[in-house]
Write a protein that holds these residues in place. Structure first.
Motif: not given
Length: 130
Positions: A91-92, A100-104, A109-115
Motif C-alpha cells: 500500500a505505501s 487515491s482511487g488506486h485500482p488495486w 484488501i481482498g487478498v489480505d482478507q483471503a490470507l
C-alpha cells in the motif's frame, strides 16, 4: 496429527476464528490502526496494537473452548503481523489508498482478507485434527 478431521470440530473452529476476525479486524480496529499500519513510517505501533488485539481476542476465545491450544493464538498473531505488514508495504510503496482511487485498493484488501481466512482455516484444521 490425525489424517482425518471431524467436520463438526472444523466448522466450530472456523466459526470461532471467523468471529475473532470480525471482532478484532472490524469492531475493535480504529482509524489510527487501519491507516497507520499501512504508512511508510510510523507503522510499527499501529500494527502492533492491531495485532495484539487479535492475540487477545483469539487467546480469550481459545482458552474458553480448548485451553490446550493457547499457543495457536500466538501463531495467529505472528501470521497476522506478517500479512498486514506485507499489505502495508504494498500500500505505501504503490500509493494504494481509498482516497487515491488506486485500482488495486479493493484487490489488496481482498487478498489480505483471503490470507487471514486461509490462516483461520489452516489453524482450524490443525485444532480439529488434534
Amino acid at each position: 496429527m490425525s489424517s482425518s478431521v471431524s467436520v463438526g470440530a472444523l466448522v466450530g473452529w472456523m466459526l470461532l476464528l471467523t468471529a475473532k476476525h470480525i471482532i478484532a479486524d472490524f469492531m475493535l480496529q480504529n482509524a489510527w490502526m487501519a491507516i497507520g499500519k499501512d504508512q511508510k513510517t510510523g507503522w510499527a505501533k499501529p500494527l502492533l496494537a492491531h495485532c495484539l488485539i487479535h492475540l487477545a481476542v483469539a487467546l480469550a476465545l481459545i482458552l474458553v473452548v480448548a485451553p490446550r491450544f493457547w499457543y495457536v493464538a500466538f501463531i495467529d498473531f505472528v501470521i497476522h503481523i506478517i500479512v498486514d505488514r506485507c499489505k502495508g508495504i504494498c500500500a505505501s510503496h504503490f500509493g494504494v489508498t481509498l482516497e487515491s482511487g488506486h485500482p488495486w485498493f479493493w484487490t489488496l484488501i481482498g487478498v489480505d482478507q483471503a490470507l487471514h481466512h486461509l490462516t483461520g482455516f489452516a489453524l482450524s484444521i490443525y485444532m480439529a485434527a488434534n
